[in-house]
Scaffold this motif. Structure first.
Motif, PDB file in Angstrom:
ATOM      1  N   PRO A 178       0.812  -1.222   0.000  1.00  0.00           N
ATOM      2  CA  PRO A 178       0.000   0.000   0.000  1.00  0.00           C
ATOM      3  C   PRO A 178       0.846   1.274   0.000  1.00  0.00           C
ATOM      4  O   PRO A 178       0.413   2.313  -0.514  1.00  0.00           O
ATOM      5  N   SER A 179       2.053   1.200   0.552  1.00  0.00           N
ATOM      6  CA  SER A 179       2.915   2.391   0.586  1.00  0.00           C
ATOM      7  C   SER A 179       3.283   2.853  -0.816  1.00  0.00           C
ATOM      8  O   SER A 179       3.251   4.055  -1.110  1.00  0.00           O
ATOM      9  N   ASN A 180       3.640   1.921  -1.685  1.00  0.00           N
ATOM     10  CA  ASN A 180       4.007   2.291  -3.056  1.00  0.00           C
ATOM     11  C   ASN A 180       2.804   2.748  -3.867  1.00  0.00           C
ATOM     12  O   ASN A 180       2.921   3.637  -4.713  1.00  0.00           O
ATOM     13  N   ILE A 181       1.639   2.174  -3.584  1.00  0.00           N
ATOM     14  CA  ILE A 181       0.423   2.639  -4.259  1.00  0.00           C
ATOM     15  C   ILE A 181       0.150   4.090  -3.866  1.00  0.00           C
ATOM     16  O   ILE A 181      -0.146   4.934  -4.714  1.00  0.00           O
ATOM     17  N   ALA A 182       0.299   4.402  -2.581  1.00  0.00           N
ATOM     18  CA  ALA A 182       0.085   5.771  -2.097  1.00  0.00           C
ATOM     19  C   ALA A 182       1.137   6.723  -2.659  1.00  0.00           C
ATOM     20  O   ALA A 182       0.813   7.823  -3.113  1.00  0.00           O
ATOM     21  N   GLU A 183       2.401   6.309  -2.627  1.00  0.00           N
ATOM     22  CA  GLU A 183       3.466   7.189  -3.116  1.00  0.00           C
ATOM     23  C   GLU A 183       3.296   7.488  -4.601  1.00  0.00           C
ATOM     24  O   GLU A 183       3.453   8.634  -5.037  1.00  0.00           O
ATOM     25  N   GLY A 184       2.973   6.463  -5.364  1.00  0.00           N
ATOM     26  CA  GLY A 184       2.760   6.679  -6.796  1.00  0.00           C
ATOM     27  C   GLY A 184       1.616   7.631  -7.070  1.00  0.00           C
ATOM     28  O   GLY A 184       1.701   8.501  -7.940  1.00  0.00           O
ATOM     29  N   TYR A 185       0.550   7.496  -6.313  1.00  0.00           N
ATOM     30  CA  TYR A 185      -0.595   8.396  -6.448  1.00  0.00           C
ATOM     31  C   TYR A 185      -0.167   9.838  -6.194  1.00  0.00           C
ATOM     32  O   TYR A 185      -0.566  10.758  -6.901  1.00  0.00           O
ATOM     33  N   GLY A 186       0.674  10.006  -5.193  1.00  0.00           N
ATOM     34  CA  GLY A 186       1.127  11.346  -4.812  1.00  0.00           C
ATOM     35  C   GLY A 186       2.042  12.004  -5.837  1.00  0.00           C
ATOM     36  O   GLY A 186       2.231  13.218  -5.807  1.00  0.00           O
ATOM     37  N   ARG A 187       2.603  11.219  -6.734  1.00  0.00           N
ATOM     38  CA  ARG A 187       3.505  11.784  -7.749  1.00  0.00           C
ATOM     39  C   ARG A 187       2.760  12.550  -8.831  1.00  0.00           C
ATOM     40  O   ARG A 187       3.351  13.331  -9.551  1.00  0.00           O
ATOM     41  N   GLN A 188       1.490  12.293  -8.995  1.00  0.00           N
ATOM     42  CA  GLN A 188       0.623  12.990  -9.950  1.00  0.00           C
ATOM     43  C   GLN A 188       1.131  12.944 -11.389  1.00  0.00           C
ATOM     44  O   GLN A 188       0.950  13.880 -12.160  1.00  0.00           O
ATOM     45  N   SER A 189       1.777  11.858 -11.726  1.00  0.00           N
ATOM     46  CA  SER A 189       2.216  11.617 -13.100  1.00  0.00           C
ATOM     47  C   SER A 189       1.865  10.174 -13.422  1.00  0.00           C
ATOM     48  O   SER A 189       2.227   9.268 -12.666  1.00  0.00           O
ATOM     49  N   THR A 190       1.158   9.970 -14.517  1.00  0.00           N
ATOM     50  CA  THR A 190       0.722   8.614 -14.862  1.00  0.00           C
ATOM     51  C   THR A 190       1.902   7.674 -15.010  1.00  0.00           C
ATOM     52  O   THR A 190       1.881   6.554 -14.485  1.00  0.00           O
ATOM     53  N   GLN A 191       2.952   8.102 -15.691  1.00  0.00           N
ATOM     54  CA  GLN A 191       4.110   7.232 -15.905  1.00  0.00           C
ATOM     55  C   GLN A 191       4.776   6.868 -14.572  1.00  0.00           C
ATOM     56  O   GLN A 191       5.136   5.709 -14.341  1.00  0.00           O
ATOM     57  N   SER A 192       4.915   7.824 -13.702  1.00  0.00           N
ATOM     58  CA  SER A 192       5.502   7.568 -12.391  1.00  0.00           C
ATOM     59  C   SER A 192       4.588   6.663 -11.565  1.00  0.00           C
ATOM     60  O   SER A 192       5.057   5.747 -10.880  1.00  0.00           O
ATOM     61  N   TYR A 193       3.292   6.916 -11.653  1.00  0.00           N
ATOM     62  CA  TYR A 193       2.329   6.103 -10.925  1.00  0.00           C
ATOM     63  C   TYR A 193       2.406   4.642 -11.357  1.00  0.00           C
ATOM     64  O   TYR A 193       2.419   3.737 -10.521  1.00  0.00           O
ATOM     65  N   ILE A 194       2.483   4.424 -12.656  1.00  0.00           N
ATOM     66  CA  ILE A 194       2.603   3.062 -13.185  1.00  0.00           C
ATOM     67  C   ILE A 194       3.822   2.373 -12.581  1.00  0.00           C
ATOM     68  O   ILE A 194       3.750   1.220 -12.158  1.00  0.00           O
ATOM     69  N   GLN A 195       4.929   3.074 -12.519  1.00  0.00           N
ATOM     70  CA  GLN A 195       6.159   2.491 -11.974  1.00  0.00           C
ATOM     71  C   GLN A 195       5.986   2.089 -10.507  1.00  0.00           C
ATOM     72  O   GLN A 195       6.398   1.007 -10.099  1.00  0.00           O
ATOM     73  N   PHE A 196       5.349   2.940  -9.713  1.00  0.00           N
ATOM     74  CA  PHE A 196       5.154   2.631  -8.295  1.00  0.00           C
ATOM     75  C   PHE A 196       4.161   1.477  -8.092  1.00  0.00           C
ATOM     76  O   PHE A 196       4.338   0.663  -7.187  1.00  0.00           O
TER      77      PHE A 196
END
Length: 123
Positions: free
Chosen positions: A50-68
């Protein structure tokens, strides 16, 4: 991601939190000499989901979110492997709890893969 106001609204994050809670219950019965070994690794991989799902969401970039989210998926696979090892070593005292966690992991994996497909198609 319409209707989503926060990462906390995501079912994959909510399921990740449920998995963490169940994992902590399961490992509370592990041998005490495992507290800094396999138990510690299991906790880290579970919390990572869940931490990586939350962190990726916080990046506000689809490409970054996908990576997390992919990192979260990797942590889920890592957790599953570590739990299989713990079970083989005889550390698991509650077979029903273990079985429930493994079912949750399977379901979370399907949900993460579906979510990733949705994110990748929205690029």
């Amino acid at each position: 991601m319409s209707g989503i106001q926060s990462y906390k609204d995501l079912l994959i994050w909510q399921r990740g939190i449920e998995i963490v809670t169940l994992v902590y219950q399961l490992i509370s019965d592990f041998p005490k000499d495992e507290i800094y070994a396999l138990s510690s690794q299991i906790k880290r991989s579970a919390v990572s989901i869940p931490s990586n799902i939350a962190e990726g969401y916080g990046r506000q970039s689809t490409q970054s979110y996908i990576q997390f989210v992919k990192i979260a998926r990797g942590s889920l696979c890592e957790l599953e492997t570590q739990l299989l090892v713990a079970e083989k070593l005889g550390f698991v005292k509650s077979e029903s709890l273990y079985s429930d966690i493994m079912k949750q992991i399977t379901e979370e994996s399907k949900m993460i893969n579906s979510f990733l497909n949705k994110l990748e198609s929205s690029k």
